[in-house]
Write a protein that holds these residues in place. Structure first.
Motif, PDB file in Angstrom:
ATOM      1  N   LEU A  96       0.807  -1.217   0.000  1.00  0.00           N
ATOM      2  CA  LEU A  96       0.000   0.000   0.000  1.00  0.00           C
ATOM      3  C   LEU A  96       0.841   1.268   0.000  1.00  0.00           C
ATOM      4  N   GLY A  97       2.012   1.196   0.575  1.00  0.00           N
ATOM      5  CA  GLY A  97       2.850   2.382   0.701  1.00  0.00           C
ATOM      6  C   GLY A  97       2.471   3.218   1.914  1.00  0.00           C
ATOM      7  N   VAL A  98       1.493   2.782   2.696  1.00  0.00           N
ATOM      8  CA  VAL A  98       1.073   3.434   3.941  1.00  0.00           C
ATOM      9  C   VAL A  98       0.830   2.324   4.972  1.00  0.00           C
ATOM     10  N   ALA A  99       0.694   2.747   6.221  1.00  0.00           N
ATOM     11  CA  ALA A  99       0.461   1.768   7.285  1.00  0.00           C
ATOM     12  C   ALA A  99      -0.895   1.091   7.102  1.00  0.00           C
ATOM     13  N   TYR A 100      -0.899  -0.224   7.190  1.00  0.00           N
ATOM     14  CA  TYR A 100      -2.124  -1.018   7.059  1.00  0.00           C
ATOM     15  C   TYR A 100      -2.936  -0.924   8.353  1.00  0.00           C
ATOM     16  N   ASN A 101      -4.269  -0.870   8.192  1.00  0.00           N
ATOM     17  CA  ASN A 101      -5.168  -0.849   9.336  1.00  0.00           C
ATOM     18  C   ASN A 101      -6.246  -1.911   9.131  1.00  0.00           C
ATOM     19  N   ALA A 102      -6.201  -2.982   9.941  1.00  0.00           N
ATOM     20  CA  ALA A 102      -7.150  -4.093   9.797  1.00  0.00           C
ATOM     21  C   ALA A 102      -8.573  -3.682  10.125  1.00  0.00           C
ATOM     22  N   GLU A 103      -8.748  -2.584  10.878  1.00  0.00           N
ATOM     23  CA  GLU A 103     -10.080  -2.161  11.276  1.00  0.00           C
ATOM     24  C   GLU A 103     -10.834  -1.459  10.148  1.00  0.00           C
ATOM     25  N   SER A 104     -10.108  -0.856   9.194  1.00  0.00           N
ATOM     26  CA  SER A 104     -10.796  -0.085   8.157  1.00  0.00           C
ATOM     27  C   SER A 104     -10.443  -0.513   6.733  1.00  0.00           C
ATOM     28  N   MET A 105      -9.571  -1.473   6.589  1.00  0.00           N
ATOM     29  CA  MET A 105      -9.150  -1.916   5.255  1.00  0.00           C
ATOM     30  C   MET A 105      -9.524  -3.377   5.045  1.00  0.00           C
ATOM     31  N   PRO A 106      -9.508  -3.810   3.763  1.00  0.00           N
ATOM     32  CA  PRO A 106      -9.778  -5.231   3.490  1.00  0.00           C
ATOM     33  C   PRO A 106      -8.740  -6.113   4.191  1.00  0.00           C
ATOM     34  N   ALA A 107      -9.021  -7.404   4.260  1.00  0.00           N
ATOM     35  CA  ALA A 107      -8.099  -8.354   4.890  1.00  0.00           C
ATOM     36  C   ALA A 107      -6.716  -8.228   4.268  1.00  0.00           C
ATOM     37  N   ALA A 108      -5.699  -8.313   5.085  1.00  0.00           N
ATOM     38  CA  ALA A 108      -4.316  -8.123   4.631  1.00  0.00           C
ATOM     39  C   ALA A 108      -3.948  -9.095   3.526  1.00  0.00           C
ATOM     40  N   THR A 109      -4.501 -10.290   3.565  1.00  0.00           N
ATOM     41  CA  THR A 109      -4.176 -11.286   2.534  1.00  0.00           C
ATOM     42  C   THR A 109      -4.789 -10.928   1.189  1.00  0.00           C
ATOM     43  N   GLN A 110      -5.780 -10.035   1.178  1.00  0.00           N
ATOM     44  CA  GLN A 110      -6.416  -9.626  -0.077  1.00  0.00           C
ATOM     45  C   GLN A 110      -5.758  -8.398  -0.693  1.00  0.00           C
ATOM     46  N   ILE A 111      -4.811  -7.795  -0.012  1.00  0.00           N
ATOM     47  CA  ILE A 111      -4.121  -6.610  -0.539  1.00  0.00           C
ATOM     48  C   ILE A 111      -3.054  -7.054  -1.532  1.00  0.00           C
ATOM     49  N   THR A 112      -3.244  -6.649  -2.767  1.00  0.00           N
ATOM     50  CA  THR A 112      -2.252  -6.895  -3.814  1.00  0.00           C
ATOM     51  C   THR A 112      -1.841  -5.531  -4.364  1.00  0.00           C
ATOM     52  N   LYS A 113      -0.896  -5.510  -5.266  1.00  0.00           N
ATOM     53  CA  LYS A 113      -0.487  -4.240  -5.872  1.00  0.00           C
ATOM     54  C   LYS A 113      -1.660  -3.623  -6.619  1.00  0.00           C
ATOM     55  N   ARG A 114      -2.456  -4.462  -7.261  1.00  0.00           N
ATOM     56  CA  ARG A 114      -3.616  -3.965  -8.005  1.00  0.00           C
ATOM     57  C   ARG A 114      -4.653  -3.380  -7.037  1.00  0.00           C
ATOM     58  N   THR A 115      -4.909  -4.075  -5.925  1.00  0.00           N
ATOM     59  CA  THR A 115      -5.841  -3.575  -4.914  1.00  0.00           C
ATOM     60  C   THR A 115      -5.349  -2.251  -4.361  1.00  0.00           C
ATOM     61  N   ALA A 116      -4.047  -2.152  -4.116  1.00  0.00           N
ATOM     62  CA  ALA A 116      -3.460  -0.923  -3.581  1.00  0.00           C
ATOM     63  C   ALA A 116      -3.658   0.232  -4.564  1.00  0.00           C
ATOM     64  N   THR A 117      -3.466  -0.032  -5.868  1.00  0.00           N
ATOM     65  CA  THR A 117      -3.650   1.002  -6.887  1.00  0.00           C
ATOM     66  C   THR A 117      -5.099   1.490  -6.903  1.00  0.00           C
ATOM     67  N   VAL A 118      -6.048   0.560  -6.843  1.00  0.00           N
ATOM     68  CA  VAL A 118      -7.465   0.911  -6.849  1.00  0.00           C
ATOM     69  C   VAL A 118      -7.814   1.719  -5.602  1.00  0.00           C
ATOM     70  N   MET A 119      -7.272   1.311  -4.433  1.00  0.00           N
ATOM     71  CA  MET A 119      -7.560   2.028  -3.189  1.00  0.00           C
ATOM     72  C   MET A 119      -7.023   3.464  -3.243  1.00  0.00           C
ATOM     73  N   LYS A 120      -5.853   3.650  -3.907  1.00  0.00           N
ATOM     74  CA  LYS A 120      -5.288   4.999  -4.040  1.00  0.00           C
ATOM     75  C   LYS A 120      -6.143   5.831  -4.994  1.00  0.00           C
ATOM     76  N   GLU A 121      -6.586   5.217  -6.103  1.00  0.00           N
ATOM     77  CA  GLU A 121      -7.386   5.932  -7.090  1.00  0.00           C
ATOM     78  C   GLU A 121      -8.733   6.357  -6.543  1.00  0.00           C
ATOM     79  N   THR A 122      -9.307   5.541  -5.655  1.00  0.00           N
ATOM     80  CA  THR A 122     -10.628   5.850  -5.131  1.00  0.00           C
ATOM     81  C   THR A 122     -10.546   6.679  -3.838  1.00  0.00           C
ATOM     82  N   GLY A 123      -9.354   6.972  -3.379  1.00  0.00           N
ATOM     83  CA  GLY A 123      -9.172   7.823  -2.200  1.00  0.00           C
ATOM     84  C   GLY A 123      -9.335   7.099  -0.866  1.00  0.00           C
ATOM     85  N   GLN A 124      -9.283   5.811  -0.871  1.00  0.00           N
ATOM     86  CA  GLN A 124      -9.407   5.069   0.391  1.00  0.00           C
ATOM     87  C   GLN A 124      -8.126   5.171   1.217  1.00  0.00           C
ATOM     88  N   ILE A 125      -7.016   5.416   0.544  1.00  0.00           N
ATOM     89  CA  ILE A 125      -5.751   5.607   1.275  1.00  0.00           C
ATOM     90  C   ILE A 125      -5.068   6.845   0.774  1.00  0.00           C
TER      91      ILE A 125
END
Length: 148
Positions: free
Chosen positions: A119-148
């Motif tokens: 993600l390039g930022v600190a992961y938070n299990a309380e507000s983000m998808p499961a850590a095992t589901q975070i991929t580079k593609r997921t991280a890109t989408v989360m950045k584009e949509t403003g989630q991180i």
């Protein structure tokens, strides 16, 4: 010749009125004596019975204080104190970096650190998808949509 100190053993079984199995004959393990009642074994009195409180040096008093169980070693789910402390230290280290793992286990901490790297930022299990589901593609989408 000295008299035998009889020690009972059951030599025959029978049934009582309730059809429960009960001993019906006893023999002596030291001689051939038989009886329909158990022999009374007379033992020399122990010094332990001469006192009521714990006495240092009394073997019988020491035995009474022993606890016989397997403790944590008998439990398959238990872990060593060293491993436990190691996992808690790893969790504390992740928290000091702003990472919030889903748990205190080493697996959860490592997954959260890997997700943070992607993600390039600190992961938070309380507000983000499961850590095992975070991929580079997921991280890109989360950045584009403003989630991180």
């Amino acid at each position: 010749m000295s008299e035998c100190q009889h020690v009972s053993k059951i030599t025959a079984w029978g049934l009582n009125a309730k059809y429960e199995s009960i001993p019906t004959a006893y023999g002596c393990i030291n001689c051939n004596e038989v009886s329909d009642k158990p022999f009374i074994y007379i033992e020399a009195p122990s010094e332990h019975y001469s006192h009521e409180a714990y006495v240092e040096g009394c073997f019988a008093c020491k035995i009474i204080t022993l606890e016989l169980n397997t403790g944590d070693a008998g439990r398959s789910e238990s872990m060593t104190n060293k491993k436990w402390v190691g996992e808690l230290d790893a969790y504390a280290d992740a928290r000091s970096q702003g990472i919030q793992p889903a748990g205190t286990t080493m697996k959860a901490v490592n997954e959260a650190k890997a997700a943070s790297d992607k993600l390039g930022v600190a992961y938070n299990a309380e507000s983000m998808p499961a850590a095992t589901q975070i991929t580079k593609r997921t991280a890109t989408v989360m950045k584009e949509t403003g989630q991180i």
